[in-house]
Design an enzyme around this catalytic site. Structure first.
Site, PDB file in Angstrom:
ATOM      1  N   ARG A 261       0.838  -1.206   0.000  1.00 22.66           N
ATOM      2  CA  ARG A 261       0.000   0.000   0.000  1.00 22.66           C
ATOM      3  C   ARG A 261       0.871   1.253   0.000  1.00 22.66           C
ATOM      4  O   ARG A 261       0.579   2.230  -0.699  1.00 22.66           O
ATOM      5  CB  ARG A 261      -0.942   0.015   1.203  1.00 22.66           C
ATOM      6  CG  ARG A 261      -2.074  -0.982   1.120  1.00 22.66           C
ATOM      7  CD  ARG A 261      -3.044  -0.805   2.277  1.00 22.66           C
ATOM      8  NE  ARG A 261      -3.778   0.440   2.189  1.00 22.66           N
ATOM      9  CZ  ARG A 261      -4.419   1.026   3.199  1.00 22.66           C
ATOM     10  NH1 ARG A 261      -4.408   0.464   4.392  1.00 22.66           N
ATOM     11  NH2 ARG A 261      -5.074   2.154   3.014  1.00 22.66           N
TER      12      ARG A 261
ATOM     13  N   CYS B 264      -1.147   6.326   9.026  1.00 20.99           N
ATOM     14  CA  CYS B 264      -1.520   5.050   8.399  1.00 20.99           C
ATOM     15  C   CYS B 264      -2.557   5.387   7.334  1.00 20.99           C
ATOM     16  O   CYS B 264      -2.445   6.403   6.656  1.00 20.99           O
ATOM     17  CB  CYS B 264      -2.048   4.072   9.449  1.00 20.99           C
ATOM     18  SG  CYS B 264      -3.434   4.705  10.431  1.00 20.99           S
TER      19      CYS B 264
END
Length: 281
Positions: A181, A238
């Protein structure tokens, strides 16, 4: 009585189950099925545990200008906390399925409100079952608590701080998402893939054993020692300000200065099309 402010192990919680000052919160949750956690709770949960939902209890409403999990208003959060039977003298224990990824968010939020008697069950629900301790499907009834917000010295990073840091590079920003990611190879959740320029990838599960428990203090310190935080100024992020809190737990286990949380994180950063993005080409 000993206060728990980071982690608590299974045996220690079991010994304190009948302690009237202990309050237990189940935060099991799955992004791909946001109803699953509560269904699991209804099926079975730890004795005395109430349930907290990441979207409904630990976040405010999502808008076109927010990330996926903006912090709730303080008064609304206090109402929730009191509804869980928690007061300022309560010892709060939080668990999720195993790795602390969701529990860490609520752990941080309690500390954000000035309540430090809060700990994460190391290994979560899975470890509790593995140790053959009892679970229940009993509907929990609690007396409303009395909780007062107290000022704390926790500071959060806002998007403007991240924008300024692109130029000043005054702090390191660690990104807790998995490497694919971060690199933009795979983005199963957010609309855009990649990472904030100059941020450093530090997947939260790097600090975990295979069974979802935290690694030893020595191992955790070694990981942090190999990172550039020599000026003790660093932040964590995050996808939406949840698993970044896991990095904060790991930092405090290592007894290093606490990082600041970028609450909006990646899902907030990509709201503005002017924000630069880096990804592998």
């Amino acid at each position: 009585m000993k206060d728990f402010d980071l982690l608590i192990d299974i045996d220690e919680l079991f010994k304190n189950l009948k302690n009237p000052n202990f309050r237990i919160i189940d935060t099991r949750f799955l992004l791909s099925d946001t109803t699953l956690g509560y269904k699991q709770y209804q099926l079975n949960h730890l004795p005395k545990a109430v349930y907290a939902h990441l979207d409904n209890d630990l976040s405010s409403n999502v808008t076109s200008k927010t990330g996926r999990h903006p912090l709730p208003k303080i008064n609304a959060l206090i109402d929730r906390i009191e509804g869980w039977g928690i007061s300022n003298d309560s010892q709060v224990i939080i668990y999720d399925q195993s790795n602390g990824s969701i529990a860490s968010r609520l752990w941080w939020m309690f500390r954000w409100l000035g309540h430090n008697k809060v700990a994460i069950l190391n290994g979560g629900f899975n470890k509790w079952i593995e140790n053959e301790h009892n679970v229940t499907n009993e509907k929990i009834s609690v007396r409303k608590g009395v909780f007062r917000y107290t000022k704390n010295n926790l500071s959060v990073l806002k998007t403007k701080d991240i924008e300024k840091n692109l130029i000043s590079e005054s702090f390191v920003l660690f990104d807790a998402r998995d490497n694919d990611r971060f690199l933009g190879i795979n983005e199963p959740i957010d609309d855009k893939a990649g990472h904030i320029p100059s941020s450093v990838n530090l997947p939260f599960n790097k600090f975990l054993n295979k069974d979802g428990t935290w690694k030893s203090i020595k191992e955790i310190r070694k990981i942090w020692d190999n990172l550039d935080i020599s000026n003790n100024t660093y932040g964590v992020m995050c996808g939406s300000g949840v698993t970044a809190c896991h990095l904060i737990v790991s930092a405090l286990i290592a007894d290093i200065p606490e990082p600041r949380l970028y609450v909006g994180s990646w899902s907030k950063w990509i709201v503005d099309p002017r924000h630069p993005i880096e990804k592998i080409t």
